[in-house]
Design an enzyme around this catalytic site. Structure first.
Site, PDB file in Angstrom:
ATOM      1  N   GLU A  72       3.973  -9.502  -1.181  1.00  0.00           N
ATOM      2  CA  GLU A  72       3.014 -10.557  -1.494  1.00  0.00           C
ATOM      3  C   GLU A  72       1.744 -10.018  -2.141  1.00  0.00           C
ATOM      4  O   GLU A  72       1.203 -10.625  -3.078  1.00  0.00           O
ATOM      5  CB  GLU A  72       2.659 -11.345  -0.233  1.00  0.00           C
ATOM      6  CG  GLU A  72       3.825 -12.090   0.393  1.00  0.00           C
ATOM      7  CD  GLU A  72       4.716 -11.203   1.251  1.00  0.00           C
ATOM      8  OE1 GLU A  72       4.355 -10.019   1.475  1.00  0.00           O
ATOM      9  OE2 GLU A  72       5.771 -11.667   1.700  1.00  0.00           O
TER      10      GLU A  72
ATOM     11  N   HIS B 205       5.148 -17.806  11.446  1.00  0.00           N
ATOM     12  CA  HIS B 205       5.339 -18.349  10.099  1.00  0.00           C
ATOM     13  C   HIS B 205       4.553 -19.634   9.852  1.00  0.00           C
ATOM     14  O   HIS B 205       4.621 -20.190   8.771  1.00  0.00           O
ATOM     15  CB  HIS B 205       6.833 -18.602   9.854  1.00  0.00           C
ATOM     16  CG  HIS B 205       7.605 -17.347   9.558  1.00  0.00           C
ATOM     17  ND1 HIS B 205       7.582 -16.252  10.387  1.00  0.00           N
ATOM     18  CD2 HIS B 205       8.410 -17.005   8.514  1.00  0.00           C
ATOM     19  CE1 HIS B 205       8.344 -15.296   9.874  1.00  0.00           C
ATOM     20  NE2 HIS B 205       8.850 -15.717   8.746  1.00  0.00           N
TER      21      HIS B 205
ATOM     22  N   HIS C 224     -20.556   8.122  -6.057  1.00  0.00           N
ATOM     23  CA  HIS C 224     -19.381   8.988  -5.953  1.00  0.00           C
ATOM     24  C   HIS C 224     -19.329   9.928  -7.150  1.00  0.00           C
ATOM     25  O   HIS C 224     -18.708   9.610  -8.158  1.00  0.00           O
ATOM     26  CB  HIS C 224     -18.112   8.141  -5.892  1.00  0.00           C
ATOM     27  CG  HIS C 224     -18.061   7.241  -4.693  1.00  0.00           C
ATOM     28  ND1 HIS C 224     -18.724   6.046  -4.628  1.00  0.00           N
ATOM     29  CD2 HIS C 224     -17.431   7.377  -3.492  1.00  0.00           C
ATOM     30  CE1 HIS C 224     -18.504   5.475  -3.451  1.00  0.00           C
ATOM     31  NE2 HIS C 224     -17.734   6.251  -2.746  1.00  0.00           N
TER      32      HIS C 224
ATOM     33  N   HIS D 109     -17.417  13.753  -2.425  1.00  0.00           N
ATOM     34  CA  HIS D 109     -16.686  12.524  -2.724  1.00  0.00           C
ATOM     35  C   HIS D 109     -17.617  11.326  -2.859  1.00  0.00           C
ATOM     36  O   HIS D 109     -17.607  10.641  -3.870  1.00  0.00           O
ATOM     37  CB  HIS D 109     -15.633  12.252  -1.640  1.00  0.00           C
ATOM     38  CG  HIS D 109     -14.976  10.923  -1.779  1.00  0.00           C
ATOM     39  ND1 HIS D 109     -13.782  10.748  -2.424  1.00  0.00           N
ATOM     40  CD2 HIS D 109     -15.360   9.676  -1.375  1.00  0.00           C
ATOM     41  CE1 HIS D 109     -13.456   9.459  -2.417  1.00  0.00           C
ATOM     42  NE2 HIS D 109     -14.387   8.792  -1.775  1.00  0.00           N
TER      43      HIS D 109
END
Lengths: 741, 741
Positions: free
Chosen positions: B454, B516, B48, B296
């Site tokens: 999370e 869950h 890159h 890129h």
């Protein structure tokens, strides 16, 4: 009533002071919702009453006054979609479904119990009227974005000539989200894209009660959410039911007209999704627990419930108390649905007559059928010296399907060129003239640009799949399936026909190194119930895999593809039928009962074949099994499975450039597993395969070891015997292989 | 020079027109960076180059003029941290490390090759001077937030009396991110929390070049990122090097003074993290590929590189061309480091003298040692009728440790009360007086509130762990380990001492239902190399597990805990030593060589024990093995493993309320696996365990089947024999168990 002025951004032209018409019996019906929600959680002993209580007027407004739905046909094509992103507040939806006649009072009483229609979180395919399984926070918002995108594409596919709002394929998506949803990154990702996509058909109501499980959200969430959505480019409106955070009864004004006006005005902004901040007090009007974390996820307790009932003019000693008047009133929503439906049915029949080709396409996709000429559309690849990456083959297959399967579309999380997910020549789904306010939607291409947002991509693909009229796919590197795992799991739970294209599927990714090289991913994806994980061995297996996947319905699939070129198998040695069986004999051994079976997937199939050649040259009769999909193989009858992997052949080797986990099931105690249980390294793929032991020579060594272990007759050895070994603790990779990184 | 006015928000008082002092040799050194970046990628053939070229002045500015670092000691406690969230642009960092003398030119030439110090993405512990492994986009931003939080806590722990900026524990965190990072949800999550936490010590430079792999980011990313960060509550500054998107050479002004001023002015805002939007043209000044996706992620090609070198006044035919003058100039950064270090060393010694207790604590935590009295601090739990959830036991353990391990801290992703992650009585880390502008930082508690984020939590915990002076943990439900999987994997790759507390660890979660209830999570987490997954059987094993985890160093751990109460084992039947070995004989059989071994983890250990009692009553000698951590067991010597699971005993049963995947390794061909390979259902835990077959009776049935299968002598049967069965296709769960959902 008057709507609170917009906090940000441009003014809606000609603001309308809409009045919804809210009778005394509407008020009573809403208050009845509150008592039912409190009673249901109290009876079960656990659940989430708070939001169901305070959000009762909003849900009631949507189901009774705003949304187009027909309770007599919950699968009506023209229905608006309702997404409860705050899925823990499932009673918010269940009680409205009861009011609509899709559930009965006994279902509300059976909340969260075995076999009930009212599980802890809403589940699609389980409860009529539920269009989406929610619960993991943020997932509903992101999936709703997918539904809104799907609606636009469906319109473009089936009825592109209709004026905006006049197609039978027009419908809106309404989503209710809470503070938790707003914190989750997946909602952020999808919300940013929703604005780029100008989803004017999406209304997101953010119930800003500022209470989550850790009580006041201020401890972790101090941002200005409205300003954030303004920054994304949404049409943002704020509806204040409380004047300040932490307010109690005295200042609370449950202004339903204001909410209605915000929704209706938002619908007039066609080029932006609408974000309505609805500032509520959780559990209002529960006397002591309103506005506290105590009402979020626990039963309120008898005293609190009695207090609330008294305040609302209900008999505090009665539970599940619905007056006949209320029930008759709310159930009249079925008449409203029938009326909406009547007009739609007429327009639908007119559309069918005027668009026989479109109608045939619609019937086909609804029947989950492929068109005539489907099988013939797939390319066949002839072996050559260069080989072909399976991702490249996949790209060619997709391009070949463009004209055959107009319902197929997809894209990538900013890796289109690497994932080969673009159907050649197909235009982008990005709206034209996005910068002008005259834009009215469309035209819509089939190439999706998800940006670097894997989890949102997965959720959006699920939303498109669940809308049901098109077939979506989304691509990224296999290693980044980790980022989208919540979406993949929800696809599986919802039995959605989502297709995930995961390229760069092993250390064969090469120089990008360990952060980009999947190791544990195939195993951990196979562990997800209901997900098919397909890893084709070459260009032809790739075509066969796609051909199989697109005829299947009722669960998601991930296809793992190589970055690096792979040898192309003789087209005669493989077939759609064989690939569809999940595993098959690719190379037969020189004896009827092989000395050893070598099984492999993806890029390692050619390594297995080279190893088998060496073994045969040394007199070890070796069968090579290509196993593109363990899940499909498990679905075959025992006779076929025995045919491919006869019990009598206990000498077995598996080779797959990924975790060894799970392969013991196939190779047995006497088998050898060639895999990699440590992270990779940055180097070219060829070096990595050699350094990490994925070589024909390693196959030979492992095969011989397994033959010796199995006690099966080996060349020059006719004395069978069983050599037990501890199955648990074989290091499948020699110690020196662990030195890679 | 003048800084572009802030796009949003309050004015910084007394804006200073800082000038960095940028000599001709600085210009030449920056241009040399560009040629090196182009040459390195060209030599390797992939990589890159684009961002490394256009961002060269920014990186050079940080390393040469802004950051406190001492190249002679890359582990210096007082160093500022540099995080390259745009990790694919690793040359951005490597070339600065070369300039700092931590790498040599040959390392740059060896980019992305086997064994080099310059892998595709920066890797901590691999390359001196790299503090963080990055590459998965957004992860660096989120981890940088963790580092900035850690710095504050460390200051509060070791030097709370010092005035702001005057502690040896003060340092800043600088992060460079790209467009991709800004799209990823994990960066959004962490950035929101960073503002709530008022991380004035964090500077995030967003390289807004608006080019990603799918070329112009407009196709998916039309939001106003600066306004979004303003909405989070950051100090936002915009530095325009280009006047408009898509601009080429003619309008490009690489105004280093403006960037310097933005950084320095941002540092004066102590109560907000600083967000600097740096508007660049990727690969500028490459003549034809600047501003395009072509620059890129691919080598530029010889012609383009020669063209750029000519433009910059370099010999187009020379590669890796660094003049002596440039090298001498840039390497003088070592003198700058020595000077910074000298002052710091003096202050550090003064701090040690004045704070002998703090110094002792510092030495202890740096040595990864526990204090005297550590073992005694852990509670012992006596059996009683009620039992105790292991999550509750975990909470008691953490509370008991509060005074003993001041370096321990943590929290939850908005589930503190459920996860039992709060050390009783410990104050929050949320800054006091967050609403006032007089706030100067601190005091800082030990209870973290991550919000419903999370993945950001996981990254933040990693950042804290990698700062190295405190020991962090973060909690959520086990099912939501999916959301944080990218962070867990990065913890493992980085060998970070992160601790993840995952409660509600099976269908025992109960009524919340399938979304869950973890099923595949234990298996899929065990598949991650280097992650220890610990699932204690009861309260005492939970204490032993924590005692073990906190003495270990060099890899992350996840601890899986029950929601439901579990019977408490006789404290004499378990010990720290046994738990630390990963698996041990919990109940010995009535015969020296058992007829069958039943192994279990977590909540199923008591089910196994009850099953063993039934079996013994029927004359089947049954050993029960508790296996709290497969990874720890795998590290034991063969003798111990043979002692626990003797090869001679082929009749084996495993029981774990999760996916069966991986258990074949332990039970072998003749074994039986009791698990669950489908999604759960919404009901109480007791019903679910019964409906899904996790019962003593199921253990008995499986044990008898395995005994029969194994051919080991069974009671009343002395004729041994080997009954082969296909190891691959046993359905471990009887068909009726599949009906649950």
């Amino acid at each position: 009533m008057s709507i609170t002025p917009k906090a940000h951004g441009r003014q809606v032209s000609d603001p309308v002071a809409e009045q919804v018409g809210w009778s005394d019996v509407d008020v009573r019906a809403v208050d009845t919702v509150r008592t039912l929600a409190a009673d249901a959680v109290q009876k079960t002993g656990n659940g989430h009453p708070g939001t169901a209580i305070s959000l009762a007027p909003a849900a009631y407004l949507l189901y009774q006054k705003v949304m187009r739905h027909d309770p007599s046909d919950p699968h009506w094509l023209g229905r608006d979609r309702f997404v409860l992103s705050a899925g823990h507040s499932s009673l918010t939806q269940y009680i409205q479904l009861y009011y609509s006649g899709l559930l009965e009072l006994e279902d509300i009483e059976a909340l969260r119990t075995w076999g009930s229609k009212t599980p802890g979180h809403p589940e699609v395919h389980h409860t009529e009227g539920v269009d989406l399984t929610t619960g993991p926070l943020g997932s509903g918002v992101a999936t709703a974005v997918g539904m809104a995108m799907a609606q636009r594409r469906q319109r473009g596919l089936f009825d592109p000539a209709a004026a905006p709002g006049e197609s039978v394929f027009d419908h809106d998506v309404y989503c209710i989200a809470g503070d938790g949803c707003m914190m989750e990154g997946v909602a952020s990702e999808a919300s940013s894209l929703a604005a780029t996509q100008r989803l004017g058909n999406l209304t997101l109501i953010y119930d800003q009660n500022q209470i989550s499980i850790e009580d006041d959200t201020d401890v972790s969430f101090s941002e200005d959410v409205a300003a954030r959505y303004e920054a994304y480019g949404w049409d943002v409106r704020v509806v204040e039911w409380r004047t300040k955070h932490g307010v109690r009864d005295e200042d609370y004004v449950e202004d339903v007209d204001a909410l209605y006006a915000a929704i209706e005005q938002g619908r007039t902004v066609l080029d932006k999704p609408t974000f309505i901040v609805l500032r509520t007090v959780i559990a209002w009007p529960a006397p002591t627990k309103q506005g506290t974390g105590k009402s979020h996820g626990s039963a309120l307790g008898d005293d609190e419930i009695k207090g609330m009932k008294s305040l609302l003019g209900f008999d505090p000693d009665k539970t599940f108390d619905v007056s006949d008047e209320v029930l008759a009133h709310v159930r009249s929503v079925r008449d409203r649905g029938a009326e909406l439906r009547k007009g739609w049915d007429e327009r639908y029949e007119a559309w069918r007559s005027a668009n026989p080709e479109g109608a045939a396409l619609l019937d086909r996709v609804r029947a989950h059928e492929v068109p005539d000429g489907y099988a013939e559309a797939f390319p066949t690849f002839e072996p050559d010296d260069k080989g072909l990456a399976t991702r490249a083959a996949s790209g060619k297959v997709l391009t070949a399907l463009a004209d055959v399967l107009p319902e197929l579309w997809g894209g990538s999380a900013d890796l289109a060129e690497s994932n080969n997910t673009t159907m050649g020549g197909q235009p982008s789904f990005v709206p034209e003239d996005r910068q002008t306010s005259e834009w009215q939607g469309g035209p819509y291409g089939r190439t999706l640009h998800f940006g670097v947002r894997e989890n949102a991509m997965g959720m959006i693909v699920n939303g498109i799949a669940l809308e049901g009229l098109t077939r979506p796919y989304g691509g990224t590197f296999l290693v980044f399936s980790d980022y989208m795992r919540p979406a993949v799991r929800l696809a599986a739970i919802q039995e959605a026909d989502s297709i995930f294209v995961w390229t760069h599927d092993s250390i064969g990714l090469g120089e990008d190194g360990p952060t980009h090289q999947p190791i544990e991913h195939l195993a951990s994806l196979r562990a997800i119930p209901g997900l098919d994980v397909v890893r084709p061995a070459d260009a032809n297996e790739t075509a066969h895999a796609w051909q199989t996947i697109l005829t299947r319905h009722g669960n998601p699939t991930g296809i793992a593809l190589s970055r690096q070129a792979l040898p192309i198998l003789d087209p005669a040695s493989t077939s759609v039928e064989q690939v569809a069986r999940g595993a098959y004999v690719l190379v037969e051994a020189s004896k009827q009962t092989p000395d050893v079976i070598v099984m492999a997937t993806g890029s390692e199939v050619s390594v297995a074949m080279a190893g088998a050649e060496l073994l045969e040259a040394q007199g070890v009769a070796t069968r090579v099994v290509s196993m593109p999909c363990q899940e499909w193989f498990a679905q075959q009858d025992e006779a076929y499975r025995e045919q491919v992997l006869p019990k009598a052949v206990r000498a077995r080797v598996s080779i797959e450039a990924g975790s060894t986990m799970g392969w013991r099931d196939y190779v047995g105690d006497a088998g050898r597993i060639i895999g990699i249980d440590h992270f990779g390294a940055s180097a070219d793929a060829k070096t990595l395969f050699s350094e990490f032991g994925f070589t024909p020579e390693a196959v030979v060594e492992a095969a011989k070891a397994s033959v010796a272990e199995s006690g099966d007759p080996t060349p020059g050895d006719t004395a069978p015997g069983y050599a037990s070994k501890d199955p648990g603790f074989e290091s499948s990779a020699p110690a020196e292989r662990q030195e890679g990184k």
